[in-house]
Design an enzyme around this catalytic site. Structure first.
Site, PDB file in Angstrom:
ATOM      1  N   THR A  30     -19.804  39.926   1.662  1.00 29.83           N
ATOM      2  CA  THR A  30     -20.364  38.547   1.750  1.00 29.83           C
ATOM      3  C   THR A  30     -21.847  38.423   2.421  1.00 29.83           C
ATOM      4  O   THR A  30     -22.709  37.500   2.173  1.00 29.83           O
ATOM      5  CB  THR A  30     -19.321  37.753   2.217  1.00 29.83           C
ATOM      6  OG1 THR A  30     -17.967  37.578   1.263  1.00 29.83           O
ATOM      7  CG2 THR A  30     -19.748  36.369   2.386  1.00 29.83           C
ATOM      8  N   THR A 110     -16.220  41.826   4.801  1.00 25.32           N
ATOM      9  CA  THR A 110     -15.214  41.320   5.846  1.00 25.32           C
ATOM     10  C   THR A 110     -13.718  41.953   5.457  1.00 25.32           C
ATOM     11  O   THR A 110     -12.856  42.118   6.107  1.00 25.32           O
ATOM     12  CB  THR A 110     -15.070  39.796   6.147  1.00 25.32           C
ATOM     13  OG1 THR A 110     -14.751  39.012   5.025  1.00 25.32           O
ATOM     14  CG2 THR A 110     -16.101  39.281   6.735  1.00 25.32           C
ATOM     15  N   ASP A 111     -13.259  42.022   4.045  1.00 27.64           N
ATOM     16  CA  ASP A 111     -12.022  42.143   3.881  1.00 27.64           C
ATOM     17  C   ASP A 111     -11.563  43.579   4.069  1.00 27.64           C
ATOM     18  O   ASP A 111     -10.367  43.595   4.457  1.00 27.64           O
ATOM     19  CB  ASP A 111     -12.134  42.132   2.086  1.00 27.64           C
ATOM     20  CG  ASP A 111     -12.063  40.800   1.656  1.00 27.64           C
ATOM     21  OD1 ASP A 111     -12.095  39.898   2.655  1.00 27.64           O
ATOM     22  OD2 ASP A 111     -12.441  40.281   0.468  1.00 27.64           O
TER      23      ASP A 111
HETATM   24  C1  SIN Z   1     -16.605  39.191   2.577  1.00 31.16           C
HETATM   25  O1  SIN Z   1     -17.317  40.015   2.945  1.00 31.16           O
HETATM   26  O2  SIN Z   1     -16.307  38.321   3.395  1.00 31.16           O
HETATM   27  C2  SIN Z   1     -15.631  39.495   1.317  1.00 31.16           C
HETATM   28  C3  SIN Z   1     -16.133  40.597   0.386  1.00 31.16           C
HETATM   29  C4  SIN Z   1     -16.015  41.813   1.029  1.00 31.16           C
HETATM   30  O3  SIN Z   1     -15.316  42.145   1.662  1.00 31.16           O
HETATM   31  O4  SIN Z   1     -17.022  42.601   0.547  1.00 31.16           O
END
Ligand code: SIN
Length: 346
Positions: A30, A110-111
């Site tokens: 993200t 973040t995932d």
């Molecule tokens: C994010 O980064 O918050 C979600 C998408 C990902 O993990 O690439």
């Protein structure tokens, strides 16, 4: 995976040669996401903004470090494949071996951030700081959090006091140890916490403050490597009315290990426990973790580990327990006692 492409954003001796040199490795997420509308914080496309554009959004970084930026991948981290872990860890080690590199920052989704962070913490052989960061809002959003998180990560990577503490996650001004940190919110900008133990410290307004140190062995003090392959390890949850279908399928598929995401203190539904005990009899390593999200799983507490041949994950959540189990199996640690020792140590 995108081709690796190095950009020297402030090269040469004319641009503040006294500043530390930090390598920034971008993998997507993200933080590199865009939406059609600046008010949109869900339903955007992750991993589309390149590392040069990411760095351009943080001009203040030029007062902290000289940056050498590379695009390692451009993915949504939900699609992360362990082969990227091998590429990333080898690239980090190659950069860290250079005398002119002081630290490394990795931008990530973040995932699965907590999995990559712990993996790197266990395998990269360097005492230089490796700092992961990310964002909850895409780069195109109002009040995007990526630029500030990136500035914090570079600031931490450029800090001498951060050496020898393994891999960090810098997020929303907090510094977390890779082992402890987990994502705890699907939407909040303050999405990362270190349950039970708390953050290591803070990075804010150019200052780094550590509150505590890292006590468990990591990086050069482990026998693990990302170059030894990725044994198949599945995570199977226990829940009301669970069947043994998933365990039987995992056995039939020839997995080397199963992490059970147990209820409460790693307790397991009787039906599932019988199936898992059979998996052990077939030579599959079974690690007992908890789906709760914080706390620890005590050996022989909610299940008779000694009698059934299970290993307890201690404070590792199921996703991190899977990372350690894969690395341990790849390193030839199959014996139950040695596996338990690995979980008690790392
Ligand atoms: C994010 O980064 O918050 C979600 C998408 C990902 O993990 O690439």
């Amino acid at each position: 995976m995108a081709a690796m492409n190095t950009t020297f954003l402030s090269p040469g001796s004319t641009s503040a040669p006294q500043l530390p040199r930090i390598a920034v490795l971008a993998t997507g997420g993200t933080i590199a996401g865009t939406a059609s509308d600046a008010a949109q914080t869900a339903g955007y496309q992750a991993g589309v903004v390149g590392v040069e554009q990411l760095m351009a959004a943080v001009p203040a970084v030029s007062g902290v470090a000289r940056i050498e930026a590379e695009q390692i991948a451009s993915i949504d981290s939900k699609d992360l494949d362990p082969r990227l872990w091998t590429v990333l860890s080898q690239r980090i080690e190659a950069l860290a071996a250079r005398d002119d590199i002081n630290g490394i920052v990795v931008t990530h989704g973040t995932d699965t951030l907590e999995e990559t962070a712990y993996l790197l913490h266990l395998v990269v052989k360097t005492s230089k700081p490796v700092v992961l960061t990310a964002a909850m809002r895409p780069a195109s959003a109002l009040s995007a959090d990526g630029p500030m998180n990136l500035l914090g990560a570079v600031t931490l990577a450029a800090t001498r006091a951060a050496w020898g503490q393994g891999v960090f996650v810098a997020f929303n001004n907090r510094i977390h140890s890779a082992r402890d940190v987990v994502k705890t919110s699907t939407y909040a900008v303050d999405a990362f916490q270190s349950p039970e133990v708390g953050a290591l410290g803070w990075v804010q307004d150019g200052r780094v403050e550590f509150q505590r140190g890292v006590v468990r062995p990591h990086t050069g003090a482990t026998p693990f490597s990302a170059a030894l392959g990725w044994p198949a390890v599945e995570i199977i949850p226990s829940y009301a009315g669970v069947s043994r279908i998933a365990v039987d399928a995992a056995i039939a598929a020839g997995v080397r290990g199963i992490v059970v995401a147990g209820t409460g203190n790693g307790s397991i539904h009787g039906t599932l426990q019988v199936a898992l005990a059979e998996a052990v009899q077939r030579g599959i390593s079974v690690v007992r973790a908890s789906r709760v999200g914080s706390g620890h799983v005590i050996r022989n507490g909610a299940a008779p580990d000694d009698a059934l041949g299970f290993v307890s994950a201690g404070t590792l959540n199921p996703y991190k327990a899977r990372v350690l189990l894969m690395l341990a199996l790849a390193a030839g640690i199959n014996d139950r006692t040695l596996l338990q020792a690995a979980f008690d140590t790392y």
